[in-house]
Scaffold this active site. Structure first.
Site, mmCIF file in Angstrom:
data_model
loop_
_atom_site.group_PDB
_atom_site.id
_atom_site.type_symbol
_atom_site.label_atom_id
_atom_site.label_comp_id
_atom_site.label_asym_id
_atom_site.label_seq_id
_atom_site.Cartn_x
_atom_site.Cartn_y
_atom_site.Cartn_z
ATOM 1 N N ASN A 277 0.841 -1.190 0.000
ATOM 2 C CA ASN A 277 0.000 0.000 0.000
ATOM 3 C C ASN A 277 0.884 1.251 0.000
ATOM 4 O O ASN A 277 2.110 1.145 0.084
ATOM 5 C CB ASN A 277 -0.931 -0.039 1.218
ATOM 6 C CG ASN A 277 -0.172 0.156 2.521
ATOM 7 O OD1 ASN A 277 0.970 -0.246 2.649
ATOM 8 N ND2 ASN A 277 -0.819 0.772 3.478
ATOM 9 N N CYS A 279 1.902 3.424 2.091
ATOM 10 C CA CYS A 279 2.870 3.688 3.179
ATOM 11 C C CYS A 279 3.844 2.555 3.398
ATOM 12 O O CYS A 279 4.753 2.661 4.228
ATOM 13 C CB CYS A 279 2.116 3.941 4.473
ATOM 14 S SG CYS A 279 0.983 5.292 4.302
ATOM 15 N N GLU A 281 3.518 -0.422 4.757
ATOM 16 C CA GLU A 281 3.421 -1.349 5.890
ATOM 17 C C GLU A 281 2.553 -2.563 5.583
ATOM 18 O O GLU A 281 2.500 -3.492 6.379
ATOM 19 C CB GLU A 281 2.858 -0.614 7.130
ATOM 20 C CG GLU A 281 1.354 -0.531 7.236
ATOM 21 C CD GLU A 281 0.742 0.511 6.316
ATOM 22 O OE1 GLU A 281 -0.486 0.589 6.239
ATOM 23 O OE2 GLU A 281 1.513 1.265 5.686
ATOM 24 N N GLY A 428 -1.609 8.783 11.715
ATOM 25 C CA GLY A 428 -1.968 10.134 11.267
ATOM 26 C C GLY A 428 -2.907 10.879 12.186
ATOM 27 O O GLY A 428 -2.583 11.215 13.320
#
Length: 761
Positions: A277, A279, A281, A428
């Site tokens: 994805n 990011c 992870e 976030g």
């Protein structure tokens, strides 16, 4: 469930973020629910799938209350799309996806279509470019030449930009290329050309073969993905240093260790994972998605702050697994292939946040063996409890559809509901709602300034744990807060006790080795991956990054992302230079430019804007080709310093326009400057320069009238309205937040603004 349960208190910052990004709005755009209503809406929507598995009305009611208490206590929060969209008629509950990219015109266009549909639903997307034939390869059907993976990447980037033009920023994307691909060098360099690929993160998919060749300074093979034949050999160490140089300059490319990813895959019979994805992870198979949520570890520290409340953590972990499994059934899917892939593996991603706050409360230094061991222990505990709950769900509901032939089935393990259970994802804005530190990151900043526009006062936002310690130990002072908010380190203060300095160590204070070691400790128990940024000081060398990348591979991390403080701020972008031109040779070509002469006649637009200094009349005159050519700004009251400053700013902006500089550059420089803020027709105008930027932006980029954005058009990467309490200065070195004047923090592989809640991965 607790009989005398009371929801956690929501902080003022969290309320602002919730109101702007999460709470439902009515047709007029006004907030139509409160935080408690949000938690009840989500709990109710996520308990309903139990009915499909035979739960009674009373049992569903009990589960709804259990989910509600878990959410409203802020002990666990789901990823943003779930909080935004659950219980509504639109939008996905998943944060991000990986889409297949096949080596054919039909395959590429299908992926472009699917990406558009996913991003329309508010999701981020990852792609593997590794199966696309190299640039220049012969195409038998047309006798032409292949455009190559980078051309396909540019297409996907343009599609993403096109989808987001309806009021949202560009979506989040990840492109991965296997290091053995013949076009790997072009991929590594693909983002050095300004503006062509601006909404993608890029990562190199490194194999053990490549990393061993780097270590031994040997050559490695480049393999044509179409013919599977070796087409060339390259110096592994030289290419690795090229990757490192890019990461040192601006944080990209990252690295994904593909063999480690697939070595641990429980469903390797369903395919090979070649992408993640946005990011990094969550390695996923084609068409799989992330269904994520995070536990705030700081809320489980016991009263005497010596240990965790393990029983309560066990209960929350098991409830969270139930919640996330239901997410898969309650979800809305952009395309049928994604629904099928998710039901096949039922992967969920339970993670953590507030880890740094937990360590501080337990008096542990982040960069210590004690803290690394604690990280390993707590994640192992969560793994055990998540597995137990997933096995219980499999007993009642059946295992994931792809169970037969899976690694656990072959190993004789108990049937399990979810192929993967754990992921440490970026937290976030949900960590801002929970009022805790991000993911497993250390605390990024201990204090920053915020300006109160109503009273003109400067307020300090201080880490709550530091404030408590400082007041208890008697070193709390405005001088300390000023020092910290100006970028100073607590470690430099003689008035702060040594034992406090030991515990309150921020990301820049911590040796990169301990960042990696902490990531590796959590990775031992996490079956997916971990989103974490390895922070370097600005003076770090390329050798430092080299050492860190090698350490991450040796410690069996699944990937790595680095950020050198201030590097993106100083980044040199080239446009149209040849491969042989060096930075110095480009610089030598840069000379002074002359402004274009003004024609005798121009046409323009004048707008009145109310500012804190009075009515401002801004005139923008346009050139024959429709571009802004000059600007005049005059205050209603003639004469005086204010009028002189307005005239000076407009003259300088006019000079940049007539010199061919993109108006966006002037807009970005002026926007957010704050003097005496005022409201103009429902819009906050911070100063005269801000008003000039506002008018220029509206004329340069006119926006069509559109219906209010529905909740499904919002996600972590897309929208946040402006905060009425706006940051004036945030000392974290790096890029400026696009939504307020603060500086972005680089954490969890993402950019995050601690002031207004902006987050982009």
């Amino acid at each position: 469930m607790e009989n005398n349960f009371k929801p956690a208190e929501i902080s003022e910052n969290a309320k602002v973020v919730l109101e702007h990004r999460y709470l439902l709005k009515n047709d007029s755009g006004d907030v139509a629910e409160d935080p408690d209503g949000l938690f009840r809406r989500v709990a109710s929507a996520l308990a309903k799938p139990d009915k499909s598995y035979g739960a009674s009305t009373e049992e569903i009611k009990e589960t709804t209350e259990e989910f509600y208490q878990m959410l409203s206590s802020l002990e666990f929060l789901a990823n943003s799309p779930t909080l935004m969209n659950a219980g509504t008629k639109a939008g996905t509950l998943s944060a991000c996806f990986v889409l297949p990219l096949e080596d054919s015109m039909e395959g590429i266009m299908k992926t472009a279509h699917d990406a558009a549909m996913v991003q329309k639903y508010g999701g981020g997307t990852g792609f593997a470019l590794s199966e696309l034939r190299p640039k220049g390869s012969t195409i038998k059907t047309t006798h032409g030449k292949a455009c190559g993976p980078i051309a396909a990447l540019k297409l996907l980037s343009s599609v993403s930009t096109l989808v987001t033009q309806g009021g949202k920023r560009d979506g989040a994307n990840m492109a991965v290329m296997n290091v053995h691909h013949p076009d790997i060098e072009e991929f590594i360099d693909c983002k050095t050309q300004e503006g062509e690929i601006h909404n993608f993160n890029i990562s190199v998919g490194a194999t053990d073969e490549f990393m061993k060749a780097v270590k031994e300074k040997k050559d490695f093979n480049l393999i044509d993905p179409k013919t599977k034949k070796v087409v060339a050999q390259k110096d592994a160490y030289k290419l690795f240093r090229k990757i490192v140089q890019g990461a040192w300059k601006n944080g990209e490319p990252g690295m994904i260790f593909l063999d480690e990813v697939n070595r641990k895959s429980p469903v390797n019979h369903l395919g090979e994972m070649t992408a993640t994805n946005p990011c990094g992870e969550q390695p996923l198979l084609p068409n799989e998605s992330c269904n994520l949520g995070s536990i705030d570890l700081a809320k489980f520290v016991n009263e005497d702050e010596t240990d965790l409340d393990w029983n309560r953590l066990k209960k929350t972990t098991r409830t969270a697994v139930h919640f996330l499994d239901n997410t898969i059934d309650a979800n809305k899917y952009a395309i049928p292939e994604i629904k099928k892939a998710n039901k096949l593996s039922r992967k969920i991603g339970l993670g953590v946040m507030g880890f740094a706050d937990m360590l501080i409360r337990m008096n542990m230094s982040y960069d210590s063996e004690e803290a690394v061991d604690m990280g390993r222990k707590v994640m192992k505990f969560i793994q055990t409890e998540a597995d137990i709950k997933s096995e219980e769900l499999a007993d009642k509901r059946g295992p994931f559809e792809g169970w037969e032939g899976s690694r656990p089935q072959i190993n004789g393990d108990k049937p399990i509901r979810n192929a993967c259970r754990l992921t440490v994802a970026p937290t976030g804005t949900i960590s801002m709602i929970a009022g805790c530190s991000s993911g497993i990151e250390p605390v990024f900043s201990l204090a920053y300034r915020k300006h109160n526009i109503l009273e003109g006062k400067t307020l300090y936002y201080v880490d709550k744990n530091l404030e408590k310690a400082a007041k208890e130990k008697g070193f709390y002072s405005e001088d300390l807060l000023e020092h910290l908010s100006n970028g100073g380190s607590l470690q430099d203060r003689e008035d702060v006790p040594t034992e406090v300095k030991k515990v309150f160590r921020t990301a820049p204070d911590i040796n990169p080795e301990y960042h990696v070691r902490m990531q590796a400790a959590f990775q031992e128990s996490v079956d997916a991956g971990i989103s974490k940024t390895i922070n370097f000081p600005n003076e770090a060398s390329e050798d430092d990054v080299t050492t860190t990348y090698m350490l991450a591979w040796e410690l069996k991390c699944k990937g790595i992302t680095v950020y050198r403080s201030g590097s993106r701020e100083k980044e040199v972008l080239t446009s149209g230079t040849s491969e042989n031109e060096t930075e110095a040779s480009v610089d030598s070509k840069i000379g002074f430019v002359s402004a274009t002469e003004r024609p005798s006649e121009l046409f323009g637009v004048t707008r009145r804007v109310y500012t804190g200094r009075g009515n401002l009349y801004v005139t923008v005159n346009m050139s024959e080709d429709g571009k802004p050519f000059e600007i005049f700004a005059a205050l209603g009251k003639a004469g005086g310093n204010d009028s002189a400053m307005a005239e000076a700013v407009s003259r300088m902006v006019s000079l940049t326009l007539r010199s061919g500089i993109d108006p966006k550059a002037s807009i970005e420089q002026l926007k957010g400057i704050t003097d005496v803020p005022a409201w103009n027709e429902g819009e906050l105008i911070r100063s005269v320069p801000d008003a000039i930027a506002n008018v220029l932006e509206k004329i340069y980029e006119p926006k069509k009238e559109s219906a209010p954005l529905s909740i499904n058009e919002l996600n972590d990467e897309t929208l946040i309205s402006e905060n009425k309490n706006t940051d004036i200065a945030n000392v974290l070195q790096g890029e400026t937040c696009p939504e307020c004047p603060s500086t972005l923090a680089f954490e969890e592989g993402c950019q995050k603004c601690y002031s207004c809640g902006y987050s982009k991965c």
